[in-house]
Motif scaffolding. Structure first.
Motif, PDB file in Angstrom:
ATOM      1  N   ASP A  41      -1.547  13.903 -67.183  1.00  0.00           N
ATOM      2  CA  ASP A  41      -2.927  14.808 -67.148  1.00  0.00           C
ATOM      3  C   ASP A  41      -3.963  14.051 -67.635  1.00  0.00           C
ATOM      4  O   ASP A  41      -3.820  13.669 -68.786  1.00  0.00           O
ATOM      5  CB  ASP A  41      -2.567  16.106 -67.387  1.00  0.00           C
ATOM      6  N   ALA A  42      -4.898  13.956 -67.033  1.00  0.00           N
ATOM      7  CA  ALA A  42      -6.373  13.299 -67.668  1.00  0.00           C
ATOM      8  C   ALA A  42      -7.483  14.155 -67.393  1.00  0.00           C
ATOM      9  O   ALA A  42      -8.713  13.880 -67.541  1.00  0.00           O
ATOM     10  CB  ALA A  42      -6.534  12.091 -67.223  1.00  0.00           C
ATOM     11  N   HIS A  43      -7.415  15.492 -67.441  1.00  0.00           N
ATOM     12  CA  HIS A  43      -8.604  16.373 -67.127  1.00  0.00           C
ATOM     13  C   HIS A  43      -9.671  16.283 -68.270  1.00  0.00           C
ATOM     14  O   HIS A  43     -10.827  16.235 -67.827  1.00  0.00           O
ATOM     15  CB  HIS A  43      -8.012  18.022 -66.767  1.00  0.00           C
ATOM     16  N   TYR A  44      -9.101  16.244 -69.385  1.00  0.00           N
ATOM     17  CA  TYR A  44      -9.981  15.974 -70.586  1.00  0.00           C
ATOM     18  C   TYR A  44     -10.831  14.865 -70.519  1.00  0.00           C
ATOM     19  O   TYR A  44     -12.023  14.630 -71.487  1.00  0.00           O
ATOM     20  CB  TYR A  44      -9.377  16.278 -71.773  1.00  0.00           C
ATOM     21  N   LEU A  45     -10.315  13.769 -69.751  1.00  0.00           N
ATOM     22  CA  LEU A  45     -11.398  12.749 -69.738  1.00  0.00           C
ATOM     23  C   LEU A  45     -12.090  12.405 -68.445  1.00  0.00           C
ATOM     24  O   LEU A  45     -13.005  11.568 -68.436  1.00  0.00           O
ATOM     25  CB  LEU A  45     -10.230  11.410 -69.481  1.00  0.00           C
ATOM     26  N   TRP A  46     -12.064  13.565 -67.682  1.00  0.00           N
ATOM     27  CA  TRP A  46     -12.890  13.388 -66.503  1.00  0.00           C
ATOM     28  C   TRP A  46     -14.338  13.630 -66.717  1.00  0.00           C
ATOM     29  O   TRP A  46     -14.698  14.783 -67.663  1.00  0.00           O
ATOM     30  CB  TRP A  46     -12.316  14.642 -65.183  1.00  0.00           C
TER      31      TRP A  46
END
Lengths: 581, 151
Positions: A130-135
């Motif tokens: 998961d990389a939602h925090y990098l989007w």
């Protein structure tokens, strides 16, 4: 690993799982460009649009990657958001050697992740996280987060996109290890469409070498040729920006949206000026002792009390031409500022600069206004261009969203097509004449690197269609061989066919070594056939009027010669594709 | 005896030519890991590079830690390695204060032998073979062994 087949990791982002696939064809396509086209034919969806989740992103290396110096490039094969056709983009950094040590001849990514994600692969692991925090994050910041999160500093490659890629921009690049890029034709947009913010490739494998000393001896000889002779000096000394003054002197530098080809104020942004005033240090791609990456510094005072911060920005001829000469920005520190913003946004600096140059001229001519551009765009106003680059990266309004699909598309909507400097995609930094214009307009990658048209223009005053056509076809053929190994094209004067054959033999690729001329012609045809299957028609490419108005040291561009050569090359491409079918 | 030093790492461009040369010339491997010198970025690419390599300790903690004599003290600092005696216990890597010993996935240790084969492959002259100035530390001693590097 030396092997007579291809070991490919095919990752499905939707399930987060992968499959190791064995493909035959080493002796037919070698790797790199050939392998990417082979894989696209197997796994690609020629009739489906570029953002169809099943379209693959193919990162391919070659049989010599990591085994010899300057065999340091990765070929990305994908369906491009720029023209919705099969395309290639190339990058170095650590990507190629990391793939080698991850024991992969190619990494193929298909499917779309359910949420923003990053992919981490190595010789012994595969994870989709998961990389939602990098989007939404800018390119450099993503690199720093992943650097902390993942192990293997120095022995891994971190590929990531910025806001432009998330927007599906056709001029979004994939940043590789901070200073290199899969720059052109919107690879970043294709990655964003998959909800894939980043790829970390851990190069954590190691392999046995041939037992006899032949390989190590040959390596030492090649290394010596590349480092002890003057052959590579131009690349690590001033680097490619040496072209700025050279082209300006011969009236062949595109300036202020190609309204001019030579101007005195270019003195502020020559390679010499960058080296003397801004050069901080050099860097190299893994496995390359040349070190052609030039890092300049920008220092900014943010407080009256002599408080500064500084940034390191990589520069080359192409970025300087695109956001310097083309935008009329002739201060080297301002140019570095503009390059830095394109880096943050994850934009292809060449397309972004040339597109804004069109916007500046369209503003001058009253075709567009601040209603579209938000702030006035005038040649030389670096501050406003900096803001415009952010709007272009984020797709702030309809105008910038359309411009991010290409200057030609924006011009088709707003007007000003005659002076949109587009040759298949936004032009490269050479106004050398007809052969270059045709070579980029119809070249496979629409790149200044498909064949040396710019060099041909500088050496030939005659306007012989057959001779020029023969050059374009043969030069492309030679370059396809290099991009199937995969060599950096800067080594093209060293890695001639005979040396490539010796290198392959030293690793045990006897059959491959014995048929290089046939192989390059085969891959050349295979690539064109793959491209045509996705809709390419050379006749649909037009060369805008601006290119026929250019005056170089040879005089005014010959419109008839340009058209004849374009038609002849287009016909030849169709023939190549037919033979490849 | 000479030892490998990396006195000019500020010139490093991160090409990994040294690591690749060590793996190729000394260990007959294609690798940037299975090498006696390894290059890492020091705090990100924007801050340059550092070389992870043996500092030629005398006595060498790795040799003291080795339970089978696969590692023995090299004159002038560093170790002599006899791979045939190695049982892949990893004690050498654990004992090294500067992480200079790399263990491959099978536990095989790789460390600098101070042979200097990497030096000519560095394009920026970052590396140098220098006469050792190390004097034996008073505490502890490792068994003295042959002067030839043995793999």
């Amino acid at each position: 690993m030396i092997r007579d087949y291809f070991r490919v990791l095919k990752v499905d982002l939707a399930s987060g799982r992968g499959q190791v696939v064995t493909l035959e064809g080493r002796d037919q396509v070698a790797g790199g460009s050939g392998l990417a086209a082979l894989i696209y034919q197997k796994f690609g969806k020629p009739a489906a649009p570029w953002d169809d989740p099943e379209q693959p992103l193919i990162f391919a290396i070659g049989p010599l990657t990591g085994y010899f110096p300057l065999m340091s490039k990765t070929v990305l094969g994908f369906k491009s958001p720029y023209h919705d056709q099969y395309a290639e983009s190339h990058a170095g950094g650590r990507s190629a050697v990391a793939l080698r040590f991850a024991d992969l001849d190619a990494l193929v990514i298909s499917g779309k992740a359910a949420r923003p994600s990053f992919l981490s692969v190595g010789s012994r692991h595969l994870e989709v996280q998961d990389a939602h925090y990098l989007w939404g994050m800018e390119v450099q910041a993503v690199g720093k987060y992943l650097r902390r999160k993942q192990r293997g500093s120095g022995h891994r490659s971190i590929l990531r996109i910025g806001p432009a890629g998330e927007q599906g921009s056709a001029m979004a690049c994939i940043n590789v290890d901070t200073y290199r890029h899969f720059g052109r034709l919107g690879g970043g947009g294709a990655m964003g469409a998959k909800n894939l913010k980043a790829i970390v490739i851990q190069g954590d494998g190691n392999f046995p070498l041939p037992e006899d000393r032949g390989y190590a001896k040959l390596f030492a000889e090649v290394h010596q040729q590349l480092t002890q002779t003057k052959m590579m000096q131009k690349y690590h000394n001033l680097g490619t920006p040496i072209n700025m003054a050279v082209l300006n002197d011969i009236q062949a530098l595109p300036i202020r949206n190609l309204k001019e080809t030579s101007a005195p104020d270019i003195a502020g942004i020559t390679g010499e000026r960058f080296a003397e005033d801004t050069l901080l240090r050099n860097m190299a791609c893994s496995g390359c002792p040349v070190g052609c990456i030039h890092l300049g510094f920008v220092r900014e005072r943010f407080h009256a009390d002599h408080r500064y911060y500084f940034r390191q920005v990589s520069y080359d001829h192409e970025p300087i031409f695109a956001v310097g000469a083309m935008l009329g920005v002739t201060d080297c520190f301002q140019v570095l500022d503009l390059i830095d913003v394109t880096e943050k946004m994850g934009l292809d600096v060449m397309s972004a600069g040339v597109a804004l140059a069109w916007a500046a001229e369209a503003t001058e001519k009253g075709v567009i206004s601040e209603k579209e551009t938000i702030m006035p765009l005038t040649f030389g106003n670096a501050k406003n261009f900096e803001t415009a680059l952010r709007h272009l990266g984020h797709g702030t309004n309809d105008f910038f969203r359309l411009l991010a699909q290409g200057a030609g598309k924006a011009a088709a909507h707003y007007g000003g097509q005659d002076y949109a400097c587009v040759l298949g995609q936004e032009m490269g930094g050479y106004a050398t004449g007809e052969v270059f214009f045709v070579s980029q307009a119809l070249g496979f990658r629409h790149s200044h690197l498909d064949s040396g048209g710019y060099s041909y223009d500088q050496k030939h005053e005659d306007r012989d269609v057959d001779q020029a056509l023969n050059f374009l076809v043969k030069d492309e053929e030679g370059r396809v061989l290099l991009t199937s190994m995969v060599s950096c094209l800067f080594a093209r004067e060293v890695y001639k066919e005979e040396l490539l054959a010796d290198c392959l033999k030293s690793l045990g690729y006897e059959t491959l070594a014995g048929q290089l001329p046939e192989l390059s012609r085969r891959v050349q045809k295979l690539r064109w056939q793959t491209r045509l299957a996705t809709g390419f028609n050379p006749a649909s490419i037009s060369i805008p009027k601006r290119f026929t108005e250019v005056t170089t040291w040879k005089g005014k561009v010959d419109g008839d010669f340009l058209t004849e050569l374009k038609n002849a090359y287009g016909q030849h491409i169709l023939k190549l594709a037919q033979e490849g079918a | 005896m000479k030892i490998l030093t990396a006195p000019r790492m500020e010139r490093c461009i991160g090409c990994h030519s040294c690591s690749l040369a060590c793996a190729r010339e000394v260990h007959q491997r294609l690798s940037w890991d299975t090498a006696g010198i390894r290059i890492h970025s020091s705090g990100g690419l924007s801050t340059g590079f550092e070389a992870i390599t043996c500092l030629a300790c005398l006595p060498a903690p790795c040799a003291l830690a080795c339970p089978t004599g696969a590692y023995s003290q090299r004159k002038g600092g560093g170790v002599i390695v006899r791979k045939k005696l190695c049982i892949r216990c990893g004690a050498c890597a654990a004992a090294c204060p500067v992480d200079a010993v790399y263990l491959d996935p099978e536990g095989e240790p790789f460390v600098c032998l101070h042979c200097g084969k990497c030096v000519p492959f560095c394009p920026h002259d970052c590396l140098e073979m220098k006469e050792s100035e190390a004097k034996p530390a008073s505490a502890g001693s490792a068994p003295e062994a042959a002067t030839e590097a043995v793999l």
